[in-house]
Design an enzyme around this catalytic site. Structure first.
Site, PDB file in Angstrom:
ATOM      1  N   CYS A  91      45.705  50.150  69.069  1.00 36.02           N
ATOM      2  CA  CYS A  91      45.235  51.281  68.272  1.00 36.02           C
ATOM      3  C   CYS A  91      44.194  50.805  67.291  1.00 36.02           C
ATOM      4  O   CYS A  91      44.330  49.684  66.895  1.00 36.02           O
ATOM      5  CB  CYS A  91      46.627  51.750  67.485  1.00 36.02           C
TER       6      CYS A  91
ATOM      7  N   HIS B 202      48.471  59.643  73.136  1.00 35.14           N
ATOM      8  CA  HIS B 202      48.437  58.667  72.129  1.00 35.14           C
ATOM      9  C   HIS B 202      47.906  59.423  70.922  1.00 35.14           C
ATOM     10  O   HIS B 202      48.175  59.268  69.839  1.00 35.14           O
ATOM     11  CB  HIS B 202      47.571  57.432  72.514  1.00 35.14           C
ATOM     12  N   GLU B 203      46.881  60.169  71.333  1.00 35.30           N
ATOM     13  CA  GLU B 203      46.047  60.735  70.141  1.00 35.30           C
ATOM     14  C   GLU B 203      46.902  61.985  69.517  1.00 35.30           C
ATOM     15  O   GLU B 203      46.897  62.163  68.553  1.00 35.30           O
ATOM     16  CB  GLU B 203      44.602  61.303  70.454  1.00 35.30           C
TER      17      GLU B 203
ATOM     18  N   HIS C 106      49.025  61.015  67.108  1.00 35.73           N
ATOM     19  CA  HIS C 106      48.682  60.662  65.817  1.00 35.73           C
ATOM     20  C   HIS C 106      48.442  61.593  64.918  1.00 35.73           C
ATOM     21  O   HIS C 106      48.766  61.657  63.643  1.00 35.73           O
ATOM     22  CB  HIS C 106      47.167  60.167  65.682  1.00 35.73           C
TER      23      HIS C 106
HETATM   24  C1  SB7 Z   1      45.242  52.475  74.714  1.00 33.28           C
HETATM   25  C2  SB7 Z   1      44.413  52.682  73.849  1.00 33.28           C
HETATM   26  C3  SB7 Z   1      44.340  54.017  73.486  1.00 33.28           C
HETATM   27  C4  SB7 Z   1      44.903  55.071  73.899  1.00 33.28           C
HETATM   28  C5  SB7 Z   1      45.722  54.818  74.934  1.00 33.28           C
HETATM   29  C6  SB7 Z   1      45.829  53.625  75.232  1.00 33.28           C
HETATM   30  C7  SB7 Z   1      43.286  54.290  72.236  1.00 33.28           C
HETATM   31  C8  SB7 Z   1      43.183  53.458  71.314  1.00 33.28           C
HETATM   32  C9  SB7 Z   1      42.005  53.808  70.044  1.00 33.28           C
HETATM   33  N1  SB7 Z   1      42.912  54.425  69.077  1.00 33.28           N
HETATM   34  O1  SB7 Z   1      43.802  54.044  68.126  1.00 33.28           O
HETATM   35  C10 SB7 Z   1      42.963  55.939  69.130  1.00 33.28           C
HETATM   36  O2  SB7 Z   1      43.987  56.431  68.407  1.00 33.28           O
HETATM   37 NI    NI Z   2      45.496  55.115  67.895  1.00 35.82          NI
END
Ligand code: SB7
Ligand code: NI
Length: 185
Positions: free
Chosen positions: A110, A153-154, A157
């Site tokens: 992240c 993942h987003e 957040h």
């Molecule tokens: C690995 C990395 C991400 C998502 C899923 C697996 C994005 C990393 C960048 N971020 O921190 C976005 O929130």
């Molecule tokens: Ni992230």
């Protein structure tokens, strides 16, 4: 443009808030935020720009990560042999998901976390999602593989959830039932 210094890190309260729904039409600041989030991702995937501005590569970026507690994120994913996926999602929702799960074999990272956190992060293998674009048009799509993982993942957040909240602290590499591992190249 968004730089690493604009991205808030672990411990910042914005990362733990449930972000606010966006109302339409969006204003000029929100419009610029949408453009900036996506621009960061595109910049961060260009080696030269990355080096010039000291960016960390990313495939997704959510508004709370730049200290804006609104339900907006961008994804920009280019995988070999697949068509690029690039969009801004406002007020995104998962409308349905598979029983099957998945996880990145290499784990997740992240931009708001300046350390490696080991372990499998369980995600739905396939999701059907709805969101609005910056013009206020609703769209619906089916995602699997890396785009599905990144969307989750987003979305996390926007709900104050960090990827490592999903890792079993006492056994980070424990088998995840019903999961098919996803290998990132
Ligand atoms: C690995 C990395 C991400 C998502 C899923 C697996 C994005 C990393 C960048 N971020 O921190 C976005 O929130
Ligand atoms: Ni992230």
């Amino acid at each position: 443009m968004i730089l690493m210094e604009d991205i808030v890190r672990e411990g910042h309260p914005s990362l733990r808030k449930v972000a606010e729904e966006v109302t339409f039409p969006i204003d000029a600041n929100e419009k610029k935020l949408c453009t900036d989030l996506l621009e960061y991702l595109i910049n961060s995937q260009n080696d030269d720009v990355c080096e010039r501005y000291g960016l960390r590569p990313g495939i997704g970026l959510a508004a709370p990560q730049v200290n804006v507690s609104k339900r907006i994120f961008a994804l920009h994913i280019e995988e070999e042999g697949k068509k690029p996926l690039s969009f801004v999602a406002i007020n995104p929702k998962i409308v349905s998901h598979s029983v099957e799960k998945t996880y990145l074999t290499s784990g997740e990272g992240c931009l708001s976390v300046d350390r490696d956190v080991d372990g499998f992060v369980p995600r739905y293998a396939r999701i059907t999602v709805k969101a609005f674009n910056p013009d206020g048009i609703e769209f619906k799509m089916r995602l699997k593989g890396l785009p599905a993982i990144a969307f989750q993942h987003e979305l996390d957040h926007l709900n104050g959830i960090m990827f490592y909240d999903h890792i079993d602290a006492s056994a980070p590499y424990k088998n995840i039932p019903d999961a098919t591992p996803f290998e990132r190249d």
